[in-house]
Design a protein around this motif. Structure first.
Motif, PDB file in Angstrom:
ATOM      1  N   MET A 160      58.002  51.089  82.703  1.00 53.59           N
ATOM      2  CA  MET A 160      56.629  50.603  82.550  1.00 53.59           C
ATOM      3  C   MET A 160      56.478  49.129  82.902  1.00 53.59           C
ATOM      4  O   MET A 160      55.393  48.574  82.828  1.00 53.59           O
ATOM      5  N   LEU A 161      57.600  48.463  83.289  1.00 47.61           N
ATOM      6  CA  LEU A 161      57.520  47.023  83.542  1.00 47.61           C
ATOM      7  C   LEU A 161      56.677  46.716  84.776  1.00 47.61           C
ATOM      8  O   LEU A 161      55.916  45.747  84.798  1.00 47.61           O
TER       9      LEU A 161
ATOM     10  N   ASP B 286      59.929  59.102  81.146  1.00 47.58           N
ATOM     11  CA  ASP B 286      59.419  58.496  79.918  1.00 47.58           C
ATOM     12  C   ASP B 286      60.370  57.458  79.336  1.00 47.58           C
ATOM     13  O   ASP B 286      60.494  57.332  78.133  1.00 47.58           O
ATOM     14  N   HIS B 287      61.056  56.715  80.201  1.00 49.53           N
ATOM     15  CA  HIS B 287      61.892  55.621  79.678  1.00 49.53           C
ATOM     16  C   HIS B 287      61.068  54.342  79.695  1.00 49.53           C
ATOM     17  O   HIS B 287      60.303  54.098  80.626  1.00 49.53           O
ATOM     18  N   TRP B 288      61.232  53.504  78.653  1.00 46.99           N
ATOM     19  CA  TRP B 288      60.352  52.321  78.546  1.00 46.99           C
ATOM     20  C   TRP B 288      60.466  51.396  79.737  1.00 46.99           C
ATOM     21  O   TRP B 288      59.491  50.772  80.153  1.00 46.99           O
TER      22      TRP B 288
ATOM     23  N   THR C  37      56.060  48.842  75.158  1.00 44.12           N
ATOM     24  CA  THR C  37      56.547  49.891  76.067  1.00 44.12           C
ATOM     25  C   THR C  37      57.596  50.754  75.367  1.00 44.12           C
ATOM     26  O   THR C  37      57.592  51.975  75.519  1.00 44.12           O
ATOM     27  N   VAL C  38      58.467  50.110  74.598  1.00 43.88           N
ATOM     28  CA  VAL C  38      59.489  50.879  73.880  1.00 43.88           C
ATOM     29  C   VAL C  38      58.817  51.828  72.889  1.00 43.88           C
ATOM     30  O   VAL C  38      59.190  52.993  72.764  1.00 43.88           O
TER      31      VAL C  38
ATOM     32  N   SER D  71      56.970  59.587  72.876  1.00 46.18           N
ATOM     33  CA  SER D  71      56.939  60.795  73.687  1.00 46.18           C
ATOM     34  C   SER D  71      58.227  61.588  73.553  1.00 46.18           C
ATOM     35  O   SER D  71      58.301  62.722  73.949  1.00 46.18           O
TER      36      SER D  71
ATOM     37  N   ALA E 253      57.170  54.759  74.778  1.00 43.88           N
ATOM     38  CA  ALA E 253      58.166  55.716  75.269  1.00 43.88           C
ATOM     39  C   ALA E 253      58.811  56.471  74.105  1.00 43.88           C
ATOM     40  O   ALA E 253      59.104  57.651  74.214  1.00 43.88           O
TER      41      ALA E 253
END
Lengths: 546, 268
Positions: free
Chosen positions: A61-62, A56-58, B260-261, B267, B264
């Protein structure tokens, strides 16, 4: 979850062990699933996929962003093919854009203008398609940087790095072929540069150019050919490579950052079904929505300004789309001189960039294998490294990014000159120097910063952090109380792999080969300066002191 | 037709004005203001074209006090500025009328800045300089209306002007810190004068090269660009792929990374 809901809904809730009667919807779903499974044995795959875990690290998602942009490109691109005419037949434009009315142009340009002005929603689709293409490649670039700087390309993922790199190149090829299709002045100038680069190749250049354009540039064949490449061949290869990329992603699983309970043998995160799938679906629509907003409110590639292609005019501020910028910048930076040898002229101003850029791209593509050979590391790695814990790799990455960025910026040297009130010659000369000095500075600076950060981590892990609480001791002295990290936080700081330079050892025949010497040299370059991770003995000793 | 008559009847019954009355009123108004405007502008044009001895004398005085330091008391030029013999009224009107002259400081080229003189004073100096030697005159209004052929104008613009001024007239870089300025908001008369006199680094496009009517067509195209904002939305400076690339990296990808940040972070 639905089971409990059904239980509470039925009146027989008092009976503790009574089986809940499935609702009609559930019975239908069950039957349908069973029907499919009996015929396809798909349940295995669904089970496997549904339990695929995403960290669940941003930054993970890239790649998804790239994937979603690609879906948007496919959707809008399909719309565009309904109305676009890939033909270089000369027609008279009779559409509604006044300053081009009555002008002779290719059917490709005329149909692109019709798409922009006379087909409902056409301009929106064109703009969304183009913005999505720019975003697609930008997201791929950022995704690659994430993978590089966290060492996520190491065994077993080297092959997937190579496939991803191929996807990056294919995306650029898709972008360039698509950019040329409207047959406008800007893209025509871009094609002319490609033609010039091809013709600069010794011996075969002119032959290849004539083959590509079906005769002398621009000819009447190139647009239909690019169209076939753009909508048929390249997407087919791209989708195949994308499939392989995703398949390997499932086989190799995601990497994850170190943390409590996160080891090299597991992946901690959210399973695809059901929450992640819903989130990812929502995220797709967020990406789609942002692209639609950009397409709706911001002009991109105003072909009506550029006009139809004509080999004579070149506009000021002619640039390629951003992803080809580094190649354009290389051409701008390279001093132009020719070598005449055996009666043939070699245009070094074009040939040198043509030779240097593939070397640069090749280094990017094969970096995982190069690093693996230098480190001699054959272990599998599933923990994403923090960039600071691999100082030399991070520094190499920073140098590469700087090299690319200088080339990229050089493509807009004329706009830099007008917007920052400097001379264009000064800009070019400065960038020529920066191209060589910049990566070196970036390398040493990054390496030092990484080592410094590692030292800081080590210090915090051993001695705790400054709490800001000042205490007076009975003797009158003041100290600032250092507080210890909790176990979870400390784990992140101390758990990384420690590499040491390889020792030169004679092989079984008692010889030291040249390759071994080179490898040892490179290895000591990689690992000479290093900060060892805090060991548990050190920790214990430190804590017993306090 | 029937609908018109029925509404007429209704209006007539209710005792209000005839429906064509407002149309007629607007027509009368337009004719009077338009006529007055036409008369006024034609007299103004007549005034500017009629060069009198007093204007020349006035211009000479203005020249002596504002321009002679660099261009010399006899317009012969000095080390600091070129001779103005034969540059014509058009050149003076362009340089002074766009604020480029008098020069604020020497540099790669004369910068556009707030206009220092009134139109009358500019006309006087133009008349003075034109009286010394023949040169390009201030163009007549018929070429400045922006009613020519935009298609031809656009084509001529792409072939002759776009390599420095950019296809959308957004401007571009030249050598040694010089540049071709943006053409957005430039008066038609100044565009015309620039073409005939070739100020700064611009080449001269004389009437044999681009005829007066073709110049009018180019002005028509520029006016079209100015009057019709980009059909695709904000034009990002009309600078082409560079501003598009910056936009997609900073705002497009920036927005998406922010999302996206955010996803994330929820969660955790």
């Amino acid at each position: 979850m639905s089971t409990t809901a059904a239980t509470s809904a039925t009146p027989e809730t008092t009976a503790p062990m009574s089986k809940p009667t499935p609702s009609r919807g559930q019975r239908f779903t069950g039957a349908a699933a069973n029907y499919l499974d009996e015929r396809t044995s798909i349940s295995g795959a669904v089970k496997e996929l549904g339990r695929k875990v995403f960290p669940d690290h941003w930054s993970f998602m890239l790649g998804e962003v790239a994937l979603y942009s690609f879906v948007v490109i496919l959707l809008t691109g399909t719309f565009l093919t309904f109305f676009y005419d890939p033909s270089m037949t000369e027609v008279e434009y009779e559409g509604s854009y006044v300053p081009l009315k009555g002008l002779e142009m290719s059917a490709a340009m005329a149909s692109s203008l019709d798409l922009s002005f006379d087909i409902r929603g056409g301009l929106l689709m064109r703009q969304v398609h183009h913005w999505a293409a720019l975003l697609f490649i930008a997201a791929i670039g950022l995704h690659m940087l994430r993978v590089f700087f966290t060492g996520a390309f190491r065994k077993p993922r080297e092959l997937n790095w190579v496939i991803g790199f191929v996807l990056f190149i294919l995306a650029m090829a898709e972008g360039f072929t698509g950019y040329s299709l409207p047959d406008d002045l800007l893209s025509g100038n871009g094609l002319r540069i490609i033609d010039g680069m091809v013709k600069a190749i010794p011996l075969i250049g002119t032959w290849i150019s004539w083959l590509l354009f079906g005769g002398e540039f621009p000819g009447v064949d190139v647009i239909p050919r690019l169209f076939v490449l753009h909508i048929l061949l390249l997407p087919a290869i791209l989708i195949a490579a994308l499939g392989a990329h995703l398949l390997l992603l499932i086989i190799n699983k995601h990497t994850q950052f170190a943390g409590p309970g996160r080891t090299n043998d597991n992946v901690v995160g959210i399973p695809v079904m059901p929450a992640f799938a819903a989130k990812a679906g929502g995220f797709f629509f967020v990406v789609f929505g942002i692209l639609m907003l950009m397409g709706a409110f911001f002009t991109i590639n105003p072909i009506w300004n550029y006009g139809p292609y004509d080999p004579s005019p070149v506009s000021a501020g002619t640039q390629p789309d951003w992803y080809i910028g580094f190649a354009d910048g290389a051409l701008r930076l390279m001093p132009g001189f020719d070598i005449v040898f055996l009666g043939y002229t070699y245009a070094m101003g074009v040939l040198v960039p043509l030779m240097v850029l593939p070397v640069f791209l090749g280094l990017v593509m094969f970096y995982p294998f190069i690093e693996a050979w230098i480190t001699g590391d054959k272990r599998e790695h599933h923990i994403a490294e923090r960039p600071r814990n691999a100082p030399v790799r991070t520094a190499i990455g920073a140098a590469g990014v700087t090299f690319y960025a200088v080339l990229w910026a050089a493509a807009s040297s004329d706009l830099i000159a007008t917007h920052f009130f400097v001379t264009i010659e000064g800009t070019i000369v400065t960038m020529r120097w920066l191209l060589f000095i910049g990566p070196v500075i970036a390398y040493f600076l990054t390496k030092r910063i990484c080592l410094g950060l590692q030292k800081k981590d080590r210090e915090i892990a051993l001695h705790g952090f400054e709490s800001g609480r000042i205490v007076r001791l009975p003797g009158g002295a003041y100290i600032e109380v250092h507080e210890q990290l909790d176990e979870y936080e400390r784990w992140k700081l101390v758990s990384y792999l420690d590499y040491k330079p390889l020792m030169i050892r004679p092989d079984e025949r008692g010889r030291i080969t040249l390759a071994q010497r080179a490898r040892a040299g490179l290895s000591s370059w990689f690992f000479e300066d290093r900060i060892a991770p805090v060991t548990s003995t050190e920790l214990e000793r430190e804590h017993s002191n306090h | 037709m029937s609908r018109t008559t029925s509404t007429t009847a209704k209006r007539g019954n209710s005792g209000r004005r005839h429906p064509l009355a407002s149309v007629a009123l607007i027509l009368v108004g337009l004719i009077t203001t338009g006529g007055a405007y036409a008369m006024f502008t034609s007299t103004a044009a007549a005034e500017t074209t009629a060069v009198t001895q007093t204007m020349i004398e006035e211009g000479e005085k203005l020249f002596a006090s504002n321009c002679a330091t660099c261009h010399g008391l006899d317009v012969q030029g000095t080390e600091a500025g070129p001779s103005l013999y034969g540059v014509g009224a058009a050149s003076v009107d362009f340089q002074v009328g766009t604020g480029r002259m008098p020069l604020a400081a020497s540099g790669p080229q004369a910068e556009q800045k707030p206009v220092q003189f009134t139109q009358d004073q500019t006309d006087a100096m133009a008349a003075y300089v034109a009286s010394l030697a023949p040169g390009p005159a201030i163009p007549s209004d018929e070429y400045l209306q922006g009613d020519g052929d935009a298609t031809l104008g656009a084509e001529l613009f792409r072939i002759n002007c776009a390599m420095c001024h950019n296809v959308a007239g957004a401007g571009g870089a030249l050598t040694e810190g010089k540049y071709a300025p943006s053409l957005d908001g430039v008066e038609p008369v100044h565009v015309y004068e620039a073409m005939v006199t070739g100020p700064q680094n611009m080449p001269v496009f004389n009437d044999l090269n681009i005829s007066p009517q073709e110049k009018a067509d180019i002005i028509t195209y520029l006016k079209y660009l100015e009057d019709n904002p980009s059909p695709g939305g904000f034009d990002l400076g009309s600078l082409g792929p560079v501003s598009e690339g910056l936009f997609v990296w900073i705002f497009g990808l920036g927005a998406i990374v922010a999302v996206t940040v955010w996803i994330a972070a929820k969660s955790n």
